[in-house]
Every structure is written in structure tokens, then in C-alpha cells.
Design an enzyme around this catalytic site. Structure first.
Site: not given
Lengths: 296, 296
Positions: B54, B98, B121
Site C-alpha cells: 500500500k 491494517q 477504508d
């Protein structure tokens, strides 16, 4: 064999009685009754009836129901100032702004302004999201009332095929989320759906929430299906000049095929206010760290 | 006739190129590149790979990608303090923590702490709710990527019958909301669903997101259906000691029946990071009142 008639009116009366008991017990512990503020802007006749009924039912349940009736020309800032006051008022557990609002007011901005932890209508985006991901929050009153009737009728809904007709933010979408959380297999149908009768014929549960009088016919149903009719439509009556209320389901043909069905009126309708009172009591319990009474 | 293979890898590369162009143009206007902060707690090997990928993709798109790698024993309060700093940092447009997090940290509390307007997200309850009621917000990357592939393949999805298999908060539920917003007739299936093959056989679109290798077989599909395979499962390979990646769909049998299908790998997988970059650019545009570039 004719379907069982699901007695929403009776179920709602029972729920209201349980709320009244819970409110009394909570008052004994925290020294005040749960409080609901209902805000009406303008003079829409239907809204006036709803707001009056909500306030009355609140007080009948032993809670503090306060109605705020503002003139139709109220500016958005004034309404937002009232919301801010109610958000800050420790005696107010629930805030409900009756929709629709006059054109000069942005309804979304008003909903956004309500403290999500007092949003007993469950319309704030945070509560919509909480429902979506399975967190505690508030669920809109009408679909939660439908779910209560379904669980009382069917028990465990796990694995049942459910069709929700209508995708409104107020009923259809939260109804689908609630059924999914009960592990039903859920289909959301709407105006673009291609073969709605065939879809309904496969369903163990049909929830109709479209606002189209008598749309769902008996021959759309699987024999024995449970039918929840959210529609409340006023149509011409048998005698000239008279009207009558009908649902989104063609009750007469549907009851010959369904296993159980809500009537209109006295089906889903009475559940909405009963769940509003329930949500207000739940809010008061949460805000004071008190357990939520059983049976709510 | 074998199905068309949907080239997620190629589509993702195109999207990343458009994001890079948009990021450059935005930088020329606001004087800085869009910024994404990626936070990793602990040393889970898969998470380390994801976070590295990422960060790298962010920098390749001309954006400021910063990785925060915290030790496995990090306390929740320290992580929340970092989140608060990133929330307040004007150069940070997107924050991604994460998952999974170590046991001493409440993942929900961390997600709740992220500024919803930097939640690229799309996991914050406010963004889940915004998606549910049709307001601007952030949508989880994987389902948004799936929707992009579907629209590129099929154009208008209105009236199509779609089945989403899996009801996770990260893929299945937001996928259903996105398809509903495109006016598909959406069914959400899951482990309690009774006759999944029959359900799939009626669908124009099947999205499989369950994490069960090769579950969906070719004879579960309607001829010509479009199949999106979100699964990434590592299974034993043909040679001893080797492994290979497979999806939730039995690709070999499915491609003989489907009209179009995503492969695994190089299907949905590459879309997730591409959409993360897209969401970060969108966030930067919104935060500076700039228009969102076309083609995102």
C-alpha cells in the site's frame, strides 16, 4: 384455509404496557421519567395528527413527552438551535423531528444535528451504520416493529427466504438489515425489479413497503408465507365520497394463500409508536448505565 | 463458449494511472501531494506485505505515503494517540489501520476514532451509514473495486438480478448496498442460506466473498452470468510442498458457463489498492473543495 391475522394492535398494546412498567422502574432508580421531545415545523395535517399521537402515547407510558410546534416559516438555524438545546438537555432521552420539513429547511442537516445517542428514530447516518455492522444503536421504529411481529409469529428466522419490497431509508433498507442480522436470506426488490411476482412466490416472508395500494396479490405468494404489510394507503371507499385505508397487499386474495398476514389498519401501524416509546426507554437506560428491561 | 476474462489487473493499472494524473493536478493547485498514512501494529507477515504494498503504490501514484509500524505490544492508548495526531495533521488525507490488530486492542474503538472524513477504508460506522442512505462518504475498497469492474463489463446494472454470497462488513454488506444503489435486485446469501446453487442459477451477477476455496461451481451459474470472485485462498498445489491461490469460484467449471468472470489472481485483488489510492485522492479533493477528477 385462511391465514392467521397478525394482531399488531394487540402486540403494540402489550409492548406499550411493558415500556410503561420499565419506565416506572427506571424512574424509581434515576429520579425522573424518560423524556421524549417531538418537534413539528408547520401545520401539515397528517404530521399534526402523528405528533399529537406520539406525545399522548409517551405520556400514557408514564414518560415525559414534550411537543415543540414551530411555525411553517421557521428558519433552519432556529430549528438547529432548538436541536442543540435538546441535545444538551439531560432530561431529554429521545429527539424526534417529524418529517417532512418545509422547503427552506434541509432535512438531512437537521437529522445530522441530532445527537446519535438521542436519535430514537434511527435516521442518523451513524445509527444506520451501526445497524449495518451490528453495533448497538437505534433502529427505525417501523421496521423494528415488523421484525418483532415476525419473530413473535415465526420464532427463529434463520435460513428463511425473505423478500423486502421497497428500498426506502425509513423502512425497506433497515428492514433488510434486520432480517439479515436474523440470518434470513434477504432479497431487496423495488420498482426496477423484473419479475416481482415470481420473486415473492419463492419467499417465506414478504414485507411490502412501497406505498402502492393492493399491489401484492394472493397469487404472488407461496402457500403458508408470512406477509407483513407496511403500506397505509387511503383509497376511494364503496360509498361515494367515502375513503378507506388499504395496505400494499391485496388482503382478501392474500389471506387465502398466506400462512399469516398483518391487516391494515391494526397491523404494522400501531407498532411504530410503540417502538418509538421502546427506543426512548432504551435510550434512557443506556444513558444512565441501567440494564434494558426484558421483553423490549 | 468460454467466458470473457475480466482483467482486473489491467483495469487497476488504468485506475492507478488516472489517480496519479489527478494527484499531480491537485498538487499543482494546493501545493502538496495527497497523503495516506498506513498504520501497522505487530508483525503479522501477511499484514506486513499488504502495508508495504500500500505504501509503495501510494508513492508510485505521486502521493505521500507514510507507514507507521508499531510493536506488537503497543497499548490501545498509544495507537489512539497516533490516530488523534493523524486526524489533526492537515497533510494527511487518508488514514488506514491494517487489520487484524493484536488482542489487547479493541479494533472497533480504533475504527471509531478515525476521522470519518479521512476514513479511506470506509469502515467507520458513519461511512457505512452514509453508503446506506446515499450520502457522500467512503466506501470499502474491495466492493467498490468489484462494482467498477461490473459497470465496465455490463454498463447499466438496473434491474439485473444480483446475488452476493457472504455478509461481511468489509465486502458482502457494502457490495449489496452498492448494487442496490445501481438498482439491481439484490439477494444477500450466507452460510444459513438453504439452496445456494438454485439462488445462484437465477442470478445475472454473482459476487462470491466467503473465503471458501472453489465453492461456486459452474453448474450453479446461469449461462452468460457475470461472476466476480473476491476469494483469495491458498491451497495445496499440484506438486508436493507447493501451494497455489484459488478463488471462491471453481474457475475451470465456471468459465465454461459464465459470460464473464474475474480470475484469481489478477482479478479483484489488484483493485483493492487501486481503489484505496482513488479514495485518498477523493478525500484530498473534498478536503480542499476541489472537483473530483472524471474517471474515478
Amino acid at each position: 384455509m385462511a391465514a392467521r391475522i397478525i394482531d399488531g394492535h394487540g402486540f403494540a398494546a402489550g409492548l406499550r404496557a411493558r415500556v410503561a412498567e420499565g419506565a416506572e422502574a427506571l424512574k424509581a432508580r434515576i429520579g425522573r421519567a424518560p423524556g421524549l421531545a417531538v418537534v413539528l415545523v408547520g401545520e401539515d395535517p397528517a404530521s399534526q395528527v402523528y405528533v399529537g399521537a406520539k406525545g399522548k402515547a409517551t405520556r400514557e407510558a408514564g414518560m415525559a413527552g414534550t411537543e415543540y410546534r414551530l411555525p411553517a416559516e421557521t428558519e433552519q438555524d432556529s430549528l438547529l438551535a432548538l436541536i442543540a438545546r435538546l441535545n444538551a438537555d439531560p432530561a431529554v432521552d429521545g429527539i424526534l423531528v417529524q418529517l417532512p420539513l418545509p422547503a427552506q429547511i434541509d432535512a438531512q442537516a437537521v437529522i445530522d444535528a441530532i445527537d446519535p445517542d438521542k436519535d430514537v428514530d434511527g435516521f442518523h447516518a451513524l445509527n444506520v451504520g451501526r445497524l449495518g455492522i451490528g453495533l448497538d444503536g437505534f433502529v427505525p421504529c417501523t421496521p423494528l416493529g415488523c421484525l418483532m411481529l415476525l419473530k413473535a409469529e415465526l420464532g427463529d428466522l434463520s435460513g428463511l427466504d425473505a423478500v423486502v419490497i421497497g428500498r426506502s431509508n425509513i423502512v425497506g433498507k433497515p428492514m433488510a438489515q434486520l432480517l439479515l442480522a436474523e440470518s434470513a436470506t434477504v432479497t431487496i426488490a423495488h420498482s426496477r425489479t423484473r419479475d416481482l411476482p415470481a420473486l415473492c412466490r419463492r419467499a417465506d416472508i414478504v414485507v411490502a413497503a412501497v406505498g402502492r395500494p393492493l399491489m401484492v396479490k394472493g397469487d404472488w405468494l407461496k402457500p403458508g408465507a408470512t406477509v407483513i404489510d407496511v403500506g397505509i394507503n387511503r383509497v376511494a371507499g364503496a360509498e361515494p365520497g367515502k375513503t378507506r385505508l388499504v395496505g400494499d397487499v391485496d388482503f382478501d386474495s392474500a389471506r387465502a394463500v398466506a400462512g399469516a398476514i398483518t391487516p391494515v389498519p391494526r397491523g404494522v401501524g400501531p407498532m411504530t409508536i410503540a417502538v418509538l416509546l421502546r427506543n426512548t426507554l432504551v435510550s434512557a437506560c443506556r444513558r444512565h448505565g441501567q440494564p434494558i428491561p426484558a421483553g423490549l
